[in-house]
Design a protein around this motif. Structure first.
Motif, PDB file in Angstrom:
ATOM      1  N   LEU A 181       0.827  -1.208   0.000  1.00  0.00           N
ATOM      2  CA  LEU A 181       0.000   0.000   0.000  1.00  0.00           C
ATOM      3  C   LEU A 181       0.860   1.256   0.000  1.00  0.00           C
ATOM      4  N   ARG A 182       1.958   1.241   0.758  1.00  0.00           N
ATOM      5  CA  ARG A 182       2.875   2.385   0.723  1.00  0.00           C
ATOM      6  C   ARG A 182       3.469   2.539  -0.670  1.00  0.00           C
ATOM      7  N   GLU A 183       3.771   1.414  -1.313  1.00  0.00           N
ATOM      8  CA  GLU A 183       4.337   1.465  -2.659  1.00  0.00           C
ATOM      9  C   GLU A 183       3.332   2.020  -3.666  1.00  0.00           C
ATOM     10  N   GLN A 184       2.045   1.733  -3.468  1.00  0.00           N
ATOM     11  CA  GLN A 184       1.022   2.341  -4.316  1.00  0.00           C
ATOM     12  C   GLN A 184       1.023   3.856  -4.172  1.00  0.00           C
ATOM     13  N   ARG A 185       1.070   4.325  -2.931  1.00  0.00           N
ATOM     14  CA  ARG A 185       1.075   5.774  -2.703  1.00  0.00           C
ATOM     15  C   ARG A 185       2.319   6.408  -3.315  1.00  0.00           C
ATOM     16  N   LEU A 186       3.431   5.677  -3.259  1.00  0.00           N
ATOM     17  CA  LEU A 186       4.668   6.168  -3.858  1.00  0.00           C
ATOM     18  C   LEU A 186       4.469   6.403  -5.361  1.00  0.00           C
ATOM     19  N   LEU A 187       3.848   5.451  -6.056  1.00  0.00           N
ATOM     20  CA  LEU A 187       3.616   5.603  -7.487  1.00  0.00           C
ATOM     21  C   LEU A 187       2.578   6.685  -7.776  1.00  0.00           C
ATOM     22  N   ALA A 188       1.596   6.829  -6.908  1.00  0.00           N
ATOM     23  CA  ALA A 188       0.526   7.797  -7.129  1.00  0.00           C
ATOM     24  C   ALA A 188       0.955   9.226  -6.820  1.00  0.00           C
ATOM     25  N   GLU A 189       1.902   9.388  -5.893  1.00  0.00           N
ATOM     26  CA  GLU A 189       2.240  10.730  -5.409  1.00  0.00           C
ATOM     27  C   GLU A 189       3.688  11.134  -5.659  1.00  0.00           C
ATOM     28  N   GLY A 190       4.572  10.179  -5.862  1.00  0.00           N
ATOM     29  CA  GLY A 190       5.984  10.490  -6.050  1.00  0.00           C
ATOM     30  C   GLY A 190       6.522   9.832  -7.301  1.00  0.00           C
ATOM     31  N   ALA A 191       7.431   8.882  -7.128  1.00  0.00           N
ATOM     32  CA  ALA A 191       7.966   8.121  -8.259  1.00  0.00           C
ATOM     33  C   ALA A 191       8.587   6.840  -7.730  1.00  0.00           C
ATOM     34  N   GLY A 192       8.378   5.763  -8.453  1.00  0.00           N
ATOM     35  CA  GLY A 192       8.962   4.479  -8.073  1.00  0.00           C
ATOM     36  C   GLY A 192       9.278   3.659  -9.306  1.00  0.00           C
ATOM     37  N   LEU A 193      10.219   2.750  -9.161  1.00  0.00           N
ATOM     38  CA  LEU A 193      10.618   1.887 -10.267  1.00  0.00           C
ATOM     39  C   LEU A 193       9.990   0.511 -10.085  1.00  0.00           C
ATOM     40  N   VAL A 194       9.292   0.057 -11.111  1.00  0.00           N
ATOM     41  CA  VAL A 194       8.613  -1.239 -11.072  1.00  0.00           C
ATOM     42  C   VAL A 194       9.341  -2.200 -11.995  1.00  0.00           C
ATOM     43  N   ASP A 195       9.702  -3.346 -11.453  1.00  0.00           N
ATOM     44  CA  ASP A 195      10.383  -4.386 -12.224  1.00  0.00           C
ATOM     45  C   ASP A 195       9.338  -5.207 -12.972  1.00  0.00           C
ATOM     46  N   ARG A 196       9.267  -5.002 -14.273  1.00  0.00           N
ATOM     47  CA  ARG A 196       8.329  -5.747 -15.120  1.00  0.00           C
ATOM     48  C   ARG A 196       9.104  -6.602 -16.128  1.00  0.00           C
ATOM     49  N   SER A 197      10.242  -7.089 -15.672  1.00  0.00           N
ATOM     50  CA  SER A 197      11.136  -7.827 -16.560  1.00  0.00           C
ATOM     51  C   SER A 197      10.633  -9.229 -16.878  1.00  0.00           C
ATOM     52  N   ASP A 198       9.461  -9.599 -16.346  1.00  0.00           N
ATOM     53  CA  ASP A 198       8.872 -10.882 -16.738  1.00  0.00           C
ATOM     54  C   ASP A 198       8.101 -10.771 -18.055  1.00  0.00           C
ATOM     55  N   ARG A 199       7.927  -9.578 -18.572  1.00  0.00           N
ATOM     56  CA  ARG A 199       7.266  -9.419 -19.866  1.00  0.00           C
ATOM     57  C   ARG A 199       8.143  -9.979 -20.972  1.00  0.00           C
ATOM     58  N   ASP A 200       7.499 -10.515 -22.001  1.00  0.00           N
ATOM     59  CA  ASP A 200       8.243 -11.008 -23.156  1.00  0.00           C
ATOM     60  C   ASP A 200       8.564  -9.856 -24.101  1.00  0.00           C
ATOM     61  N   VAL A 201       9.707  -9.968 -24.760  1.00  0.00           N
ATOM     62  CA  VAL A 201      10.145  -8.935 -25.705  1.00  0.00           C
ATOM     63  C   VAL A 201      10.433  -9.598 -27.048  1.00  0.00           C
ATOM     64  N   VAL A 202       9.885  -9.011 -28.107  1.00  0.00           N
ATOM     65  CA  VAL A 202      10.066  -9.507 -29.470  1.00  0.00           C
ATOM     66  C   VAL A 202      10.702  -8.395 -30.296  1.00  0.00           C
TER      67      VAL A 202
END
Length: 363
Positions: free
Chosen positions: A28-49
């Motif tokens: 929940l704190r991390e949500q507020r961080l993205l909504a009000e400040g800035a945070g880095l999200v690791d989405r490296s499980d996505r496939d890349v073509v």
């Protein structure tokens, strides 16, 4: 499985059977961080073509729902691959840069996409390749994301889908999520994930935080908020991933017919759930009106302000004030998700079609 090095960072709780962190100790704190400040999200499980080759844009234009044959260098888009009947088979987030078109897709779907593309190559100059082992997606999210990029000496792009090359890889601005949090995707060498995270210096936020803001923004995920019957007209992909003035692609007839002459059978809505259950409903759980099944939920999340919310595909006939339940929890449709009113011109066209059909049936 390409397990991210960021799951070794302090507080990281890895997704079950996954390669990235669900959260780093306080979702929940991390949500507020993205909504009000800035945070880095690791989405490296996505496939890349990656699709290099001189014919790549005209070829992808012919295969997808998006107008790509004149896509400018250093720009991007979203696109869909549809079945002959117009059902969504793949969702692609695209960037074209320096003679290569890049597409990132849902985790686990890249191999199927490349298999389809390989079958459609014929004699064209294209080389579709799954490059997930070499490249990874990170997302910098929040109203202060541009400040983080500038401090790191990286370009803070202004226009959605604008793309800029990095020393290795590229950065792409995406439409905002949540209630307006800026979003930037960085596609970087997998070996550089940790180094890029350190260079940015932004606090880490898990995918649970990103998902909560994504649901709030009504941005669907393929295979989660869609099923085998989904057509683009039921989701906001009709605005972001479909070019309505373009013809001659697989599934186009269904998209055009539903758009011009009738409402789609279902619509995507945001549901508010009472949250009495500690266990969130799984994607595909039925939405009930009494004992009647009227839809299915996709993403279900705990939001830091809205409580338990879900994206759901429900029948067009479901009233805004309908008493709904999902896995025993009461649910209500968000008031912002009322059906779009039909304008007079479109309504008249539909009546003409109905009249013709009735006359034909009566013969």
């Amino acid at each position: 499985m390409n397990v991210s090095p960021l799951v070794g960072r302090p507080g990281a709780v890895r997704m079950e059977d996954g390669a990235v962190a669900m959260h780093y100790g306080d979702p929940l704190r991390e949500q507020r961080l993205l909504a009000e400040g800035a945070g880095l999200v690791d989405r490296s499980d996505r496939d890349v073509v990656a699709v290099p080759g001189a014919d790549r844009l005209t070829w992808l234009h012919s295969l997808t729902s998006q107008h790509l044959d004149r896509l400018a260098d250093a720009s991007g888009s979203e696109a869909l691959v549809l079945s002959p009947n117009g059902h969504v088979e793949h969702h692609l987030v695209i960037a074209d840069l320096g003679g290569t078109t890049w597409a990132d897709t849902e985790p686990g779907t890249g191999a199927g996409l490349v298999e389809f593309l390989q079958k459609m190559r014929f004699l064209l100059r294209v080389e579709p390749t799954l490059v997930t082992d070499e490249w990874a997606v990170l997302s910098l999210v929040g109203p202060k994301a541009a400040e983080v990029l500038e401090a790191a000496g990286l370009p803070a792009l202004e226009a959605p889908y604008e793309v800029r090359a990095l020393t290795a890889g590229f950065i792409r601005r995406m439409p905002p999520i949540g209630t307006g949090a800026a979003a930037f995707d960085l596609v970087v060498p997998r070996a550089d994930i940790a180094a890029v995270a350190d260079r940015l210096g932004a606090p880490l936020a898990g995918v649970a935080a990103y998902e909560a803001l994504r649901v709030e923004a009504r941005r669907p995920r393929f295979g989660v908020d869609s099923d085998h019957r989904t057509i683009p007209n039921e989701l906001q992909w009709l605005q972001t991933a479909v070019h309505l003035d373009k013809g001659c692609y697989r599934g186009q007839e269904t998209v055009a017919r539903v758009h011009n002459l009738g409402r789609p059978p279902r619509r995507l809505v945001l549901l508010h759930l009472d949250g009495v259950s500690e266990v969130l409903a799984e994607p595909g759980t039925p939405v009930l009106a009494g004992t009647r099944e009227v839809g299915r939920v996709g993403s279900v999340v705990r939001h830091h302000e809205l409580g338990v919310i879900a994206l759901a595909l429900v029948k067009q006939s479901v009233a805004m004030d309908a008493a709904l339940t999902v896995a025993g929890s009461t649910a209500s449709i968000d008031p912002d998700d009322a059906p779009v009113a039909t304008d007079d011109t479109l309504a008249a066209a539909r009546e003409r079609v109905r009249a013709v059909r009735s006359a034909t049936i009566g013969r």
